[in-house]
Design a protein around this motif. Structure first.
Motif, PDB file in Angstrom:
ATOM      1  N   SER A  23       0.819  -1.215   0.000  1.00  0.00           N
ATOM      2  CA  SER A  23       0.000   0.000   0.000  1.00  0.00           C
ATOM      3  C   SER A  23       0.851   1.262   0.000  1.00  0.00           C
ATOM      4  O   SER A  23       0.516   2.218  -0.690  1.00  0.00           O
ATOM      5  CB  SER A  23      -0.973   0.002   1.182  1.00  0.00           C
ATOM      6  N   ALA A  24       1.948   1.298   0.767  1.00  0.00           N
ATOM      7  CA  ALA A  24       2.873   2.441   0.780  1.00  0.00           C
ATOM      8  C   ALA A  24       2.122   3.774   0.817  1.00  0.00           C
ATOM      9  O   ALA A  24       2.408   4.681   0.036  1.00  0.00           O
ATOM     10  CB  ALA A  24       3.831   2.362  -0.412  1.00  0.00           C
ATOM     11  N   LEU A  25       1.179   3.883   1.737  1.00  0.00           N
ATOM     12  CA  LEU A  25       0.258   5.017   1.743  1.00  0.00           C
ATOM     13  C   LEU A  25       0.896   6.362   2.056  1.00  0.00           C
ATOM     14  O   LEU A  25       0.423   7.392   1.590  1.00  0.00           O
ATOM     15  CB  LEU A  25      -0.878   4.752   2.748  1.00  0.00           C
ATOM     16  N   LYS A  26       1.963   6.374   2.848  1.00  0.00           N
ATOM     17  CA  LYS A  26       2.583   7.641   3.254  1.00  0.00           C
ATOM     18  C   LYS A  26       3.966   7.808   2.638  1.00  0.00           C
ATOM     19  O   LYS A  26       4.676   6.838   2.378  1.00  0.00           O
ATOM     20  CB  LYS A  26       2.721   7.699   4.777  1.00  0.00           C
ATOM     21  N   ARG A  27       4.332   9.053   2.469  1.00  0.00           N
ATOM     22  CA  ARG A  27       5.657   9.382   1.933  1.00  0.00           C
ATOM     23  C   ARG A  27       6.753   8.774   2.808  1.00  0.00           C
ATOM     24  O   ARG A  27       7.738   8.234   2.308  1.00  0.00           O
ATOM     25  CB  ARG A  27       5.796  10.911   1.850  1.00  0.00           C
ATOM     26  N   ALA A  28       6.583   8.842   4.115  1.00  0.00           N
ATOM     27  CA  ALA A  28       7.599   8.299   5.018  1.00  0.00           C
ATOM     28  C   ALA A  28       7.793   6.800   4.794  1.00  0.00           C
ATOM     29  O   ALA A  28       8.920   6.298   4.882  1.00  0.00           O
ATOM     30  CB  ALA A  28       7.216   8.567   6.472  1.00  0.00           C
ATOM     31  N   TYR A  29       6.726   6.083   4.491  1.00  0.00           N
ATOM     32  CA  TYR A  29       6.839   4.648   4.220  1.00  0.00           C
ATOM     33  C   TYR A  29       7.633   4.426   2.944  1.00  0.00           C
ATOM     34  O   TYR A  29       8.494   3.545   2.865  1.00  0.00           O
ATOM     35  CB  TYR A  29       5.474   3.988   4.038  1.00  0.00           C
ATOM     36  N   ARG A  30       7.318   5.203   1.917  1.00  0.00           N
ATOM     37  CA  ARG A  30       8.015   5.048   0.634  1.00  0.00           C
ATOM     38  C   ARG A  30       9.488   5.436   0.767  1.00  0.00           C
ATOM     39  O   ARG A  30      10.365   4.785   0.187  1.00  0.00           O
ATOM     40  CB  ARG A  30       7.302   5.861  -0.441  1.00  0.00           C
ATOM     41  N   ASP A  31       9.770   6.480   1.554  1.00  0.00           N
ATOM     42  CA  ASP A  31      11.162   6.876   1.793  1.00  0.00           C
ATOM     43  C   ASP A  31      11.924   5.744   2.488  1.00  0.00           C
ATOM     44  O   ASP A  31      13.082   5.474   2.160  1.00  0.00           O
ATOM     45  CB  ASP A  31      11.231   8.146   2.627  1.00  0.00           C
ATOM     46  N   ARG A  32      11.262   5.093   3.425  1.00  0.00           N
ATOM     47  CA  ARG A  32      11.865   3.965   4.145  1.00  0.00           C
ATOM     48  C   ARG A  32      12.215   2.842   3.155  1.00  0.00           C
ATOM     49  O   ARG A  32      13.291   2.234   3.248  1.00  0.00           O
ATOM     50  CB  ARG A  32      10.867   3.478   5.189  1.00  0.00           C
ATOM     51  N   LEU A  33      11.322   2.563   2.231  1.00  0.00           N
ATOM     52  CA  LEU A  33      11.579   1.523   1.228  1.00  0.00           C
ATOM     53  C   LEU A  33      12.689   1.931   0.269  1.00  0.00           C
ATOM     54  O   LEU A  33      13.507   1.110  -0.140  1.00  0.00           O
ATOM     55  CB  LEU A  33      10.297   1.193   0.466  1.00  0.00           C
TER      56      LEU A  33
END
Length: 168
Positions: A79-89
């Motif tokens: 889902s990667a709903l938030k920018r912070a999640y995508r940055d982490r990935l």
């Protein structure tokens, strides 16, 4: 075709992450990883009871996905709903490509109503839509309308990812 980058197919529940991700992986010659399979059991239990996950709940899940992305190129439905999640990935896979699936709330709700998911009830769609931070232009997302037929969707994504500029 063997593709040198990992791809995250992101979006809210009902957007078709798994279906599109699996088809995209096949088209790119990459393994497909279902991000939902990496959720800890506690997360699955919360969602099954209609309780939205918190950032703290998602942390171990995102760590598992990051580990997968760090290994070898693959396509992950997440889902990667938030920018912070995508940055982490992206920290795990700096050349990560992002495919952002979107559609009307009505279409998403109708898709959710037509399927059975072990722990993602339709009641969580609105919380996911409220949480979603649409990827910014600096994330270089490939944005796709999920109202398109699957074959057309995948062909469009393949054309875009194979012509995508190198990621920072």
């Amino acid at each position: 075709m063997s593709f040198p980058h990992s791809v995250v197919v992101m979006g809210v529940s009902g957007s078709g992450k798994s279906t599109v991700g699996a088809a995209l992986a096949e088209a790119l010659g990459l393994p497909f990883v279902e991000g939902d399979d990496l959720h800890p059991e506690a997360n699955r239990a919360k969602m099954a009871h209609g309780i939205p996950l918190t950032d703290a709940d998602r942390a171990p899940w995102l760590d598992r996905i990051a580990d997968v992305l760090a290994d070898d190129p693959c396509v992950v439905a997440c889902s990667a709903l938030k920018r912070a999640y995508r940055d982490r990935l992206r920290r795990a896979a700096p050349d990560l490509l992002l495919v952002s699936l979107h559609g009307s709330r009505e279409l998403l709700a109708s898709r959710i109503a037509a399927r059975h998911h072990a722990y993602m009830p339709a009641s969580l769609l609105d919380s996911q839509l409220a949480t979603l931070e649409v990827p910014g232009a600096d994330e270089h997302p490939i944005e796709v309308d999920v109202a398109l037929p699957l074959a057309e969707l995948v062909a469009s994504i393949v054309a875009q990812v194979t012509n995508a500029p190198d990621q920072p």
